[in-house]
Design a protein around this motif. Structure first.
Motif, PDB file in Angstrom:
ATOM      1  N   TRP A 139      31.448  -1.998 -31.278  1.00  0.00           N
ATOM      2  CA  TRP A 139      31.403  -1.524 -29.905  1.00  0.00           C
ATOM      3  C   TRP A 139      29.964  -1.513 -29.413  1.00  0.00           C
ATOM      4  O   TRP A 139      29.046  -1.137 -30.125  1.00  0.00           O
ATOM      5  CB  TRP A 139      31.979  -0.106 -29.798  1.00  0.00           C
ATOM      6  N   THR A 140      29.756  -1.936 -28.164  1.00  0.00           N
ATOM      7  CA  THR A 140      28.420  -1.950 -27.592  1.00  0.00           C
ATOM      8  C   THR A 140      28.000  -0.528 -27.246  1.00  0.00           C
ATOM      9  O   THR A 140      28.728   0.196 -26.594  1.00  0.00           O
ATOM     10  CB  THR A 140      28.393  -2.814 -26.312  1.00  0.00           C
ATOM     11  N   GLY A 141      26.811  -0.141 -27.697  1.00  0.00           N
ATOM     12  CA  GLY A 141      26.307   1.202 -27.450  1.00  0.00           C
ATOM     13  C   GLY A 141      24.831   1.165 -27.125  1.00  0.00           C
ATOM     14  O   GLY A 141      24.289   0.118 -26.758  1.00  0.00           O
ATOM     15  N   PRO A 142      24.143   2.309 -27.256  1.00  0.00           N
ATOM     16  CA  PRO A 142      22.723   2.369 -26.918  1.00  0.00           C
ATOM     17  C   PRO A 142      21.867   1.352 -27.666  1.00  0.00           C
ATOM     18  O   PRO A 142      20.922   0.805 -27.107  1.00  0.00           O
ATOM     19  CB  PRO A 142      22.346   3.804 -27.298  1.00  0.00           C
ATOM     20  N   LYS A 143      22.197   1.073 -28.941  1.00  0.00           N
ATOM     21  CA  LYS A 143      21.388   0.105 -29.696  1.00  0.00           C
ATOM     22  C   LYS A 143      21.480  -1.285 -29.073  1.00  0.00           C
ATOM     23  O   LYS A 143      20.488  -2.005 -28.961  1.00  0.00           O
ATOM     24  CB  LYS A 143      21.835   0.069 -31.154  1.00  0.00           C
ATOM     25  N   ILE A 178      22.314  -1.970 -25.931  1.00  0.00           N
ATOM     26  CA  ILE A 178      21.645  -1.919 -24.624  1.00  0.00           C
ATOM     27  C   ILE A 178      20.134  -1.978 -24.811  1.00  0.00           C
ATOM     28  O   ILE A 178      19.422  -2.647 -24.053  1.00  0.00           O
ATOM     29  CB  ILE A 178      22.051  -0.641 -23.867  1.00  0.00           C
ATOM     30  N   ALA A 179      19.627  -1.284 -25.834  1.00  0.00           N
ATOM     31  CA  ALA A 179      18.191  -1.317 -26.102  1.00  0.00           C
ATOM     32  C   ALA A 179      17.730  -2.728 -26.446  1.00  0.00           C
ATOM     33  O   ALA A 179      16.657  -3.161 -26.023  1.00  0.00           O
ATOM     34  CB  ALA A 179      17.857  -0.352 -27.248  1.00  0.00           C
ATOM     35  N   ARG A 180      18.565  -3.459 -27.198  1.00  0.00           N
ATOM     36  CA  ARG A 180      18.191  -4.837 -27.549  1.00  0.00           C
ATOM     37  C   ARG A 180      18.153  -5.719 -26.313  1.00  0.00           C
ATOM     38  O   ARG A 180      17.251  -6.540 -26.141  1.00  0.00           O
ATOM     39  CB  ARG A 180      19.190  -5.397 -28.571  1.00  0.00           C
ATOM     40  N   ILE A 181      19.122  -5.524 -25.406  1.00  0.00           N
ATOM     41  CA  ILE A 181      19.190  -6.347 -24.196  1.00  0.00           C
ATOM     42  C   ILE A 181      18.024  -6.045 -23.263  1.00  0.00           C
ATOM     43  O   ILE A 181      17.423  -6.954 -22.675  1.00  0.00           O
ATOM     44  CB  ILE A 181      20.533  -6.106 -23.468  1.00  0.00           C
ATOM     45  N   THR A 182      17.668  -4.757 -23.142  1.00  0.00           N
ATOM     46  CA  THR A 182      16.622  -4.353 -22.183  1.00  0.00           C
ATOM     47  C   THR A 182      15.234  -4.328 -22.804  1.00  0.00           C
ATOM     48  O   THR A 182      14.266  -3.980 -22.128  1.00  0.00           O
ATOM     49  CB  THR A 182      16.938  -2.958 -21.619  1.00  0.00           C
ATOM     50  N   LEU A 183      15.142  -4.659 -24.102  1.00  0.00           N
ATOM     51  CA  LEU A 183      13.852  -4.638 -24.821  1.00  0.00           C
ATOM     52  C   LEU A 183      13.238  -3.238 -24.791  1.00  0.00           C
ATOM     53  O   LEU A 183      12.018  -3.069 -24.648  1.00  0.00           O
ATOM     54  CB  LEU A 183      12.879  -5.657 -24.224  1.00  0.00           C
ATOM     55  N   GLN A 184      14.074  -2.224 -24.907  1.00  0.00           N
ATOM     56  CA  GLN A 184      13.616  -0.847 -24.949  1.00  0.00           C
ATOM     57  C   GLN A 184      14.096  -0.224 -26.264  1.00  0.00           C
ATOM     58  O   GLN A 184      14.423  -0.942 -27.202  1.00  0.00           O
ATOM     59  CB  GLN A 184      14.160  -0.070 -23.737  1.00  0.00           C
ATOM     60  N   THR A 185      14.113   1.089 -26.337  1.00  0.00           N
ATOM     61  CA  THR A 185      14.569   1.795 -27.529  1.00  0.00           C
ATOM     62  C   THR A 185      15.849   2.568 -27.209  1.00  0.00           C
ATOM     63  O   THR A 185      16.096   2.897 -26.044  1.00  0.00           O
ATOM     64  CB  THR A 185      13.504   2.790 -28.023  1.00  0.00           C
ATOM     65  N   PRO A 186      16.692   2.871 -28.233  1.00  0.00           N
ATOM     66  CA  PRO A 186      17.884   3.681 -27.973  1.00  0.00           C
ATOM     67  C   PRO A 186      17.533   5.030 -27.330  1.00  0.00           C
ATOM     68  O   PRO A 186      18.281   5.527 -26.495  1.00  0.00           O
ATOM     69  CB  PRO A 186      18.494   3.859 -29.375  1.00  0.00           C
ATOM     70  N   ARG A 187      16.414   5.629 -27.726  1.00  0.00           N
ATOM     71  CA  ARG A 187      16.013   6.899 -27.104  1.00  0.00           C
ATOM     72  C   ARG A 187      15.763   6.727 -25.619  1.00  0.00           C
ATOM     73  O   ARG A 187      16.127   7.574 -24.798  1.00  0.00           O
ATOM     74  CB  ARG A 187      14.755   7.441 -27.808  1.00  0.00           C
ATOM     75  N   TRP A 188      15.130   5.596 -25.248  1.00  0.00           N
ATOM     76  CA  TRP A 188      14.878   5.316 -23.822  1.00  0.00           C
ATOM     77  C   TRP A 188      16.207   5.159 -23.077  1.00  0.00           C
ATOM     78  O   TRP A 188      16.354   5.622 -21.952  1.00  0.00           O
ATOM     79  CB  TRP A 188      14.036   4.056 -23.690  1.00  0.00           C
ATOM     80  N   VAL A 189      17.188   4.508 -23.706  1.00  0.00           N
ATOM     81  CA  VAL A 189      18.501   4.327 -23.079  1.00  0.00           C
ATOM     82  C   VAL A 189      19.147   5.685 -22.823  1.00  0.00           C
ATOM     83  O   VAL A 189      19.636   5.969 -21.720  1.00  0.00           O
ATOM     84  CB  VAL A 189      19.406   3.454 -23.968  1.00  0.00           C
ATOM     85  N   HIS A 190      19.143   6.569 -23.838  1.00  0.00           N
ATOM     86  CA  HIS A 190      19.727   7.897 -23.673  1.00  0.00           C
ATOM     87  C   HIS A 190      19.010   8.658 -22.562  1.00  0.00           C
ATOM     88  O   HIS A 190      19.659   9.301 -21.715  1.00  0.00           O
ATOM     89  CB  HIS A 190      19.627   8.679 -24.986  1.00  0.00           C
ATOM     90  N   ALA A 191      17.670   8.607 -22.545  1.00  0.00           N
ATOM     91  CA  ALA A 191      16.904   9.344 -21.535  1.00  0.00           C
ATOM     92  C   ALA A 191      17.190   8.824 -20.124  1.00  0.00           C
ATOM     93  O   ALA A 191      17.285   9.601 -19.167  1.00  0.00           O
ATOM     94  CB  ALA A 191      15.411   9.243 -21.843  1.00  0.00           C
ATOM     95  N   THR A 192      17.345   7.505 -19.998  1.00  0.00           N
ATOM     96  CA  THR A 192      17.609   6.919 -18.683  1.00  0.00           C
ATOM     97  C   THR A 192      18.984   7.333 -18.166  1.00  0.00           C
ATOM     98  O   THR A 192      19.145   7.664 -16.982  1.00  0.00           O
ATOM     99  CB  THR A 192      17.512   5.385 -18.761  1.00  0.00           C
ATOM    100  N   VAL A 193      19.978   7.320 -19.045  1.00  0.00           N
ATOM    101  CA  VAL A 193      21.330   7.720 -18.629  1.00  0.00           C
ATOM    102  C   VAL A 193      21.354   9.205 -18.260  1.00  0.00           C
ATOM    103  O   VAL A 193      21.973   9.597 -17.262  1.00  0.00           O
ATOM    104  CB  VAL A 193      22.347   7.415 -19.743  1.00  0.00           C
TER     105      VAL A 193
END
Length: 242
Positions: A106-110, A112-127
């Protein structure tokens, strides 16, 4: 699992849990009740169809603010309708127990982080930022609040880039400290290495360092140089020592 504060007895928690008509309040009291009984966060999460993190947050909420904090505040401030009904949420959780339709994970923060060239923590903070403050919170606030002035003016930045096109004053390769000294000598500004490296990165430069040479290979090269030099500079008719 944090210890449950004694705002209510175990029997009172059970009564509030069983008599609660609001599903949110009922689930929260259910979680606190089972936590007071000594169940782990994972066990409570399985019972309440929530996550261990939600369980910890609910117990902390109860400990800090008391039983009234477990009520659903949306009754006094309903806000937007939930995107999914409780039944739909349950279907999503059940689907997540198996693989996705196309296999894999399943697609999750990891992901999304790979697609956006960011980190999973950044994904959680943005959401979380979007959930709390809405779409406007995703705008770049630096446009209305530029912050500190740049360390270098555009003219000084251009001079730095022009200098980087050639070798450093002492030869070799450019390094952070070398460029730092150049800026101090030619522009009269003392900068830390962070803005130096940031400038190089934004301009597309990468500082190169000489490749390390193994000690044995270096000694062999020195011996070869000595032998070649002795042969090259030997006078005509002169024999080597033997």
């Amino acid at each position: 699992m944090p210890q449950v504060a004694r705002h209510l007895t175990l029997r009172e928690l059970e009564r509030r849990y069983k008599k609660a008509k609001d599903p949110v309040e009922k689930t929260r009291f259910q979680a606190v009740y089972h936590a007071a009984k000594g169940l782990s966060a994972k066990e409570i999460a399985r019972i309440t169809l929530q996550t261990p993190r939600w369980v910890h947050a609910t117990v902390r909420r109860y400990n800090l603010l008391g039983p009234e904090a477990l009520q659903d505040g949306r009754h006094s401030n309903p806000g937007a309708r939930p995107k999914l009904t409780p039944e739909e949420t349950l279907r999503v959780l059940q689907a997540l127990e198996g693989p996705p339709p196309d296999g894999g994970l399943w697609t999750g923060p990891k992901e999304i982080a790979r697609i956006t060239l960011q980190t999973p923590r950044w994904v959680h903070a943005t959401v979380r930022r979007y959930n709390l403050l809405g779409p406007e919170a995703l705008q770049d606030g630096r446009h209305s609040n530029p912050g500190a002035r740049p360390k270098l003016t555009p003219e000084e930045t251009l001079r730095v880039l022009q200098a980087l096109e050639g070798p450093p004053p002492d030869g070799g390769l450019w390094t952070g400290p070398k460029l730092q000294r150049w800026v101090a000598e030619h522009l009269g500004k003392r900068l830390s290495l962070n803005p130096i490296y940031r400038l190089l990165h934004e301009a597309g430069f990468a500082l190169r360092v000489p490749r390390p040479v193994h000690r044995k290979a270096e000694r062999e090269a020195q011996e070869a140089f000595k032998k070649n030099s002795a042969k090259r500079w030997r006078r005509p008719g002169q024999r080597g020592e033997g």
